[in-house]
Motif scaffolding. Structure first.
Motif, PDB file in Angstrom:
ATOM      1  N   GLY A   1       7.183 -12.425  16.678  1.00  0.00           N
ATOM      2  CA  GLY A   1       7.827 -11.166  16.292  1.00  0.00           C
ATOM      3  C   GLY A   1       6.940  -9.977  16.603  1.00  0.00           C
ATOM      4  N   GLY A   2       7.537  -8.787  16.587  1.00  0.00           N
ATOM      5  CA  GLY A   2       6.774  -7.587  16.922  1.00  0.00           C
ATOM      6  C   GLY A   2       6.998  -6.454  15.940  1.00  0.00           C
ATOM      7  N   GLY A   3       7.555  -6.773  14.760  1.00  0.00           N
ATOM      8  CA  GLY A   3       7.797  -5.748  13.738  1.00  0.00           C
ATOM      9  C   GLY A   3       6.661  -5.705  12.719  1.00  0.00           C
ATOM     10  N   ASP A   4       6.837  -4.912  11.672  1.00  0.00           N
ATOM     11  CA  ASP A   4       5.795  -4.778  10.646  1.00  0.00           C
ATOM     12  C   ASP A   4       5.508  -6.098   9.948  1.00  0.00           C
ATOM     13  N   THR A   5       6.549  -6.910   9.767  1.00  0.00           N
ATOM     14  CA  THR A   5       6.318  -8.201   9.112  1.00  0.00           C
ATOM     15  C   THR A   5       5.372  -9.046   9.947  1.00  0.00           C
ATOM     16  N   ALA A   6       5.601  -9.103  11.242  1.00  0.00           N
ATOM     17  CA  ALA A   6       4.726  -9.892  12.130  1.00  0.00           C
ATOM     18  C   ALA A   6       3.294  -9.365  12.081  1.00  0.00           C
ATOM     19  N   MET A   7       3.133  -8.036  12.023  1.00  0.00           N
ATOM     20  CA  MET A   7       1.791  -7.450  11.957  1.00  0.00           C
ATOM     21  C   MET A   7       1.113  -7.858  10.646  1.00  0.00           C
ATOM     22  N   GLU A   8       1.864  -7.701   9.559  1.00  0.00           N
ATOM     23  CA  GLU A   8       1.311  -7.995   8.235  1.00  0.00           C
ATOM     24  C   GLU A   8       0.919  -9.473   8.135  1.00  0.00           C
ATOM     25  N   GLU A   9       1.819 -10.336   8.625  1.00  0.00           N
ATOM     26  CA  GLU A   9       1.556 -11.783   8.530  1.00  0.00           C
ATOM     27  C   GLU A   9       0.348 -12.165   9.387  1.00  0.00           C
TER      28      GLU A   9
ATOM     29  N   GLU B   1       0.825  -1.219   0.000  1.00  0.00           N
ATOM     30  CA  GLU B   1       0.000   0.000   0.000  1.00  0.00           C
ATOM     31  C   GLU B   1       0.852   1.258   0.000  1.00  0.00           C
ATOM     32  N   ASN B   2       2.193   1.063   0.070  1.00  0.00           N
ATOM     33  CA  ASN B   2       3.043   2.240   0.244  1.00  0.00           C
ATOM     34  C   ASN B   2       4.049   2.407  -0.883  1.00  0.00           C
ATOM     35  N   TYR B   3       3.744   1.801  -2.065  1.00  0.00           N
ATOM     36  CA  TYR B   3       4.597   2.040  -3.226  1.00  0.00           C
ATOM     37  C   TYR B   3       3.886   3.090  -4.084  1.00  0.00           C
TER      38      TYR B   3
ATOM     39  N   ILE C   1       3.154 -13.534  19.217  1.00  0.00           N
ATOM     40  CA  ILE C   1       4.014 -13.767  20.385  1.00  0.00           C
ATOM     41  C   ILE C   1       5.231 -12.863  20.279  1.00  0.00           C
ATOM     42  N   HIS C   2       5.342 -11.943  21.237  1.00  0.00           N
ATOM     43  CA  HIS C   2       6.413 -10.944  21.167  1.00  0.00           C
ATOM     44  C   HIS C   2       7.218 -10.953  22.468  1.00  0.00           C
ATOM     45  N   ARG C   3       8.536 -10.802  22.321  1.00  0.00           N
ATOM     46  CA  ARG C   3       9.404 -10.940  23.502  1.00  0.00           C
ATOM     47  C   ARG C   3       9.392  -9.726  24.422  1.00  0.00           C
ATOM     48  N   ARG C   4       8.836  -8.605  23.965  1.00  0.00           N
ATOM     49  CA  ARG C   4       8.795  -7.387  24.794  1.00  0.00           C
ATOM     50  C   ARG C   4       7.348  -6.988  25.065  1.00  0.00           C
ATOM     51  N   ASP C   5       7.172  -5.814  25.725  1.00  0.00           N
ATOM     52  CA  ASP C   5       5.808  -5.385  26.036  1.00  0.00           C
ATOM     53  C   ASP C   5       5.337  -4.248  25.140  1.00  0.00           C
TER      54      ASP C   5
ATOM     55  N   ALA D   1       8.579 -14.395  12.177  1.00  0.00           N
ATOM     56  CA  ALA D   1       8.676 -13.078  11.516  1.00  0.00           C
ATOM     57  C   ALA D   1       9.569 -12.172  12.357  1.00  0.00           C
ATOM     58  N   ILE D   2      10.825 -12.590  12.526  1.00  0.00           N
ATOM     59  CA  ILE D   2      11.704 -11.874  13.461  1.00  0.00           C
ATOM     60  C   ILE D   2      12.830 -11.108  12.757  1.00  0.00           C
ATOM     61  N   GLY D   3      12.640 -10.818  11.485  1.00  0.00           N
ATOM     62  CA  GLY D   3      13.646 -10.014  10.796  1.00  0.00           C
ATOM     63  C   GLY D   3      14.422 -10.810   9.762  1.00  0.00           C
TER      64      GLY D   3
ATOM     65  N   PHE E   1       5.301  -3.179  20.653  1.00  0.00           N
ATOM     66  CA  PHE E   1       5.688  -3.557  19.298  1.00  0.00           C
ATOM     67  C   PHE E   1       6.739  -2.615  18.736  1.00  0.00           C
ATOM     68  N   ARG E   2       7.575  -3.158  17.860  1.00  0.00           N
ATOM     69  CA  ARG E   2       8.507  -2.344  17.079  1.00  0.00           C
ATOM     70  C   ARG E   2       7.786  -1.804  15.820  1.00  0.00           C
ATOM     71  N   ALA E   3       6.698  -2.432  15.452  1.00  0.00           N
ATOM     72  CA  ALA E   3       5.984  -2.122  14.206  1.00  0.00           C
ATOM     73  C   ALA E   3       5.473  -0.684  14.184  1.00  0.00           C
TER      74      ALA E   3
HETATM   75  P1  NDP Z   1      12.126  -5.929  12.355  1.00  0.00           P
HETATM   76  O1  NDP Z   1      13.584  -6.042  12.568  1.00  0.00           O
HETATM   77  O2  NDP Z   1      11.497  -4.603  12.208  1.00  0.00           O
HETATM   78  O3  NDP Z   1      11.365  -6.659  13.558  1.00  0.00           O
HETATM   79  C1  NDP Z   1      11.763  -7.918  14.014  1.00  0.00           C
HETATM   80  C2  NDP Z   1      10.920  -8.290  15.224  1.00  0.00           C
HETATM   81  O4  NDP Z   1      11.281  -9.601  15.646  1.00  0.00           O
HETATM   82  C3  NDP Z   1      11.152  -7.355  16.412  1.00  0.00           C
HETATM   83  O5  NDP Z   1       9.942  -7.091  17.068  1.00  0.00           O
HETATM   84  C4  NDP Z   1      12.111  -8.158  17.296  1.00  0.00           C
HETATM   85  O6  NDP Z   1      11.924  -7.934  18.659  1.00  0.00           O
HETATM   86  C5  NDP Z   1      11.704  -9.577  16.999  1.00  0.00           C
HETATM   87  N1  NDP Z   1      12.834 -10.510  17.146  1.00  0.00           N
HETATM   88  C6  NDP Z   1      14.062 -10.423  16.589  1.00  0.00           C
HETATM   89  N2  NDP Z   1      14.836 -11.470  16.932  1.00  0.00           N
HETATM   90  C7  NDP Z   1      14.077 -12.226  17.759  1.00  0.00           C
HETATM   91  C8  NDP Z   1      14.314 -13.431  18.454  1.00  0.00           C
HETATM   92  N3  NDP Z   1      15.471 -14.077  18.364  1.00  0.00           N
HETATM   93  N4  NDP Z   1      13.324 -13.922  19.227  1.00  0.00           N
HETATM   94  C9  NDP Z   1      12.127 -13.273  19.319  1.00  0.00           C
HETATM   95  N5  NDP Z   1      11.839 -12.130  18.679  1.00  0.00           N
HETATM   96  C10 NDP Z   1      12.806 -11.615  17.902  1.00  0.00           C
HETATM   97  O7  NDP Z   1      11.818  -6.866  11.092  1.00  0.00           O
HETATM   98  P2  NDP Z   1      10.564  -6.910  10.134  1.00  0.00           P
HETATM   99  O8  NDP Z   1      10.834  -8.059   9.257  1.00  0.00           O
HETATM  100  O9  NDP Z   1       9.300  -6.915  10.895  1.00  0.00           O
HETATM  101  O10 NDP Z   1      10.624  -5.562   9.303  1.00  0.00           O
HETATM  102  C11 NDP Z   1      11.788  -5.221   8.568  1.00  0.00           C
HETATM  103  C12 NDP Z   1      11.602  -3.864   7.879  1.00  0.00           C
HETATM  104  O11 NDP Z   1      10.620  -3.971   6.854  1.00  0.00           O
HETATM  105  C13 NDP Z   1      11.103  -2.791   8.837  1.00  0.00           C
HETATM  106  O12 NDP Z   1      11.714  -1.578   8.503  1.00  0.00           O
HETATM  107  C14 NDP Z   1       9.622  -2.733   8.550  1.00  0.00           C
HETATM  108  O13 NDP Z   1       9.059  -1.477   8.851  1.00  0.00           O
HETATM  109  C15 NDP Z   1       9.577  -3.041   7.065  1.00  0.00           C
HETATM  110  N6  NDP Z   1       8.296  -3.646   6.679  1.00  0.00           N
HETATM  111  C16 NDP Z   1       7.283  -2.820   6.238  1.00  0.00           C
HETATM  112  C17 NDP Z   1       6.063  -3.340   5.881  1.00  0.00           C
HETATM  113  C18 NDP Z   1       5.009  -2.392   5.411  1.00  0.00           C
HETATM  114  O14 NDP Z   1       5.151  -1.194   5.571  1.00  0.00           O
HETATM  115  N7  NDP Z   1       3.939  -2.884   4.811  1.00  0.00           N
HETATM  116  C19 NDP Z   1       5.765  -4.768   5.964  1.00  0.00           C
HETATM  117  C20 NDP Z   1       6.875  -5.563   6.470  1.00  0.00           C
HETATM  118  C21 NDP Z   1       8.078  -4.993   6.808  1.00  0.00           C
HETATM  119  P3  NDP Z   1      12.377  -6.545  19.335  1.00  0.00           P
HETATM  120  O15 NDP Z   1      11.319  -5.560  18.922  1.00  0.00           O
HETATM  121  O16 NDP Z   1      12.366  -6.859  20.790  1.00  0.00           O
HETATM  122  O17 NDP Z   1      13.735  -6.243  18.814  1.00  0.00           O
END
Ligand code: NDP
Length: 307
Positions: free
Chosen positions: A149-157, A46-48, A171-175, A236-238, A177-179
């Motif tokens: 995971g707690g990033g955008d990928t985890a949200m999207e998935e 949605e962001n291209y 399931i996210h390791r912190r309290d 979905a952890i990066g 989201f990074r998303a």
């Molecule tokens: P991120 O690095 O942003 O997030 C990874 C997540 O996984 C974090 O929440 C992290 O936790 C967690 N994590 C990492 N290692 C572990 C582990 N060993 N055990 C448990 N949890 C772990 O990766 P993404 O793939 O989500 O995103 C990558 C980039 O792509 C970002 O810039 C994102 O914004 C972008 N993106 C954009 C989208 C969109 O706009 N539609 C869609 C998908 C991605 P913690 O937060 O504690 O570090």
């Protein structure tokens, strides 16, 4: 001998191919093991810019490729396994042992999904554990699944999986989201999604049965352990950069990202574009932008050498 070889076929590679083909440099693109790159495993983009109603990731990369092919870019369905970049012309070995020589090289091999590193996770990969909801989500109709995971990928998935699964645990390791907030808000508001905060995955069950039956979890704050019954686990952890063939040949940081200044690596004539050199923005549009920059750099380099 080629003027330009482009390694990798995501938005960065396709854009570099478009620009160098329009400059009559007859680029060759080595597609790699995942042609199209990470966009092929994503759903709505949605962001291209230019697609006000959004576009599916695979459609977007296909259009990019068609645009480059229109101007003569050639694609080879191979993978680069080794390179010799100490002097020009630059040499590359492919997985069928064939060799290519080029006056300039643009590396756009992207990054790949990371895993937790658990034995059980690796043993159950493809048997209930996956890193791609778009590829495998439809196999999990009316059953509970988890996204780690707690990033955008985890949200999207997790949002995508709500189309199929009966329930989606995030399931996210912190309290927190990074998303991005917009994605996190959608997840938090979805009635099919439950977030388990401060939660670590200790084990994937059940290796003996060769299928996923649940997860062994631990609360990061209290240490309390619990089992959660489900049938699919989406990691979905990066990502990590795909730079193995370039180790020892080009400067990279401690995580393996190529070091590049405006796409210029430490080797004149070798350029890096897209996620392979970008751990900060990692967007399709920034990858495409840097592919364009690398192409213009390669063009200027060839011109300066009279090649
Ligand atoms: P991120 O690095 O942003 O997030 C990874 C997540 O996984 C974090 O929440 C992290 O936790 C967690 N994590 C990492 N290692 C572990 C582990 N060993 N055990 C448990 N949890 C772990 O990766 P993404 O793939 O989500 O995103 C990558 C980039 O792509 C970002 O810039 C994102 O914004 C972008 N993106 C954009 C989208 C969109 O706009 N539609 C869609 C998908 C991605 P913690 O937060 O504690 O570090």
């Amino acid at each position: 001998m080629h003027k330009v070889v482009i390694i990798g076929s995501g938005p960065a590679g396709h854009t570099a191919a478009l620009y160098t083909s329009r400059a009559n440099l007859e680029p060759i693109v080595i597609e790699g093991i995942e042609p199209g790159g990470q966009l092929t495993t994503t759903t709505d983009v949605e962001n291209y810019p230019g697609f006000p109603d959004g576009i599916m990731g695979p459609d977007l990369v296909l259009k990019m490729r068609e645009q480059a092919e229109r101007f003569g870019a050639k694609y080879i369905q191979r993978e680069v396994t080794g390179v010799a970049f100490s002097e020009a012309p630059f040499r590359m070995t492919l997985d069928d042992k064939s060799e290519l020589e080029a006056q300039t090289v643009i590396i756009s091999t992207g990054a790949s999904a990371m895993y937790l590193g658990l034995d059980s996770e690796q043993k159950l990969l493809g048997h209930g554990v996956t890193s791609c909801a778009t590829c495998d989500g439809a196999f999990y109709r009316d059953v509970p699944v988890a996204v780690i995971g707690g990033g955008d990928t985890a949200m999207e998935e997790s949002l995508f999986l709500t189309r199929f699964a009966s329930k989606v645990y995030v399931i996210h390791r912190r309290d927190e989201f990074r998303a991005s907030k917009i994605m996190a808000d959608r997840v938090l508001a979805h009635e099919k999604i439950e977030v388990l905060w401060d939660t670590l995955v200790e084990d994937v069950l059940d290796v003996e049965k060769n299928e996923v039956t649940g997860l062994k979890l631990k609360n990061a704050k209290t240490g309390a352990q619990s089992d959660l019954a489900l049938e699919g686990v989406f990691i979905a952890i990066g990502h990590k950069p795909n730079t193995e063939p370039f180790r020892g040949q080009i400067d990279m940081d401690d995580r393996g990202y190529l070091l590049a200044n405006n796409t210029r690596t430490n080797i004149p004539g070798v350029y890096a574009a897209g996620d392979v050199q970008d751990k900060e923005y990692r967007q399709a549009i920034t990858a495409a932008g840097s592919g364009c920059m690398a192409a213009l750099e390669a063009e200027r380099y060839l011109e300066s050498k009279g090649l």
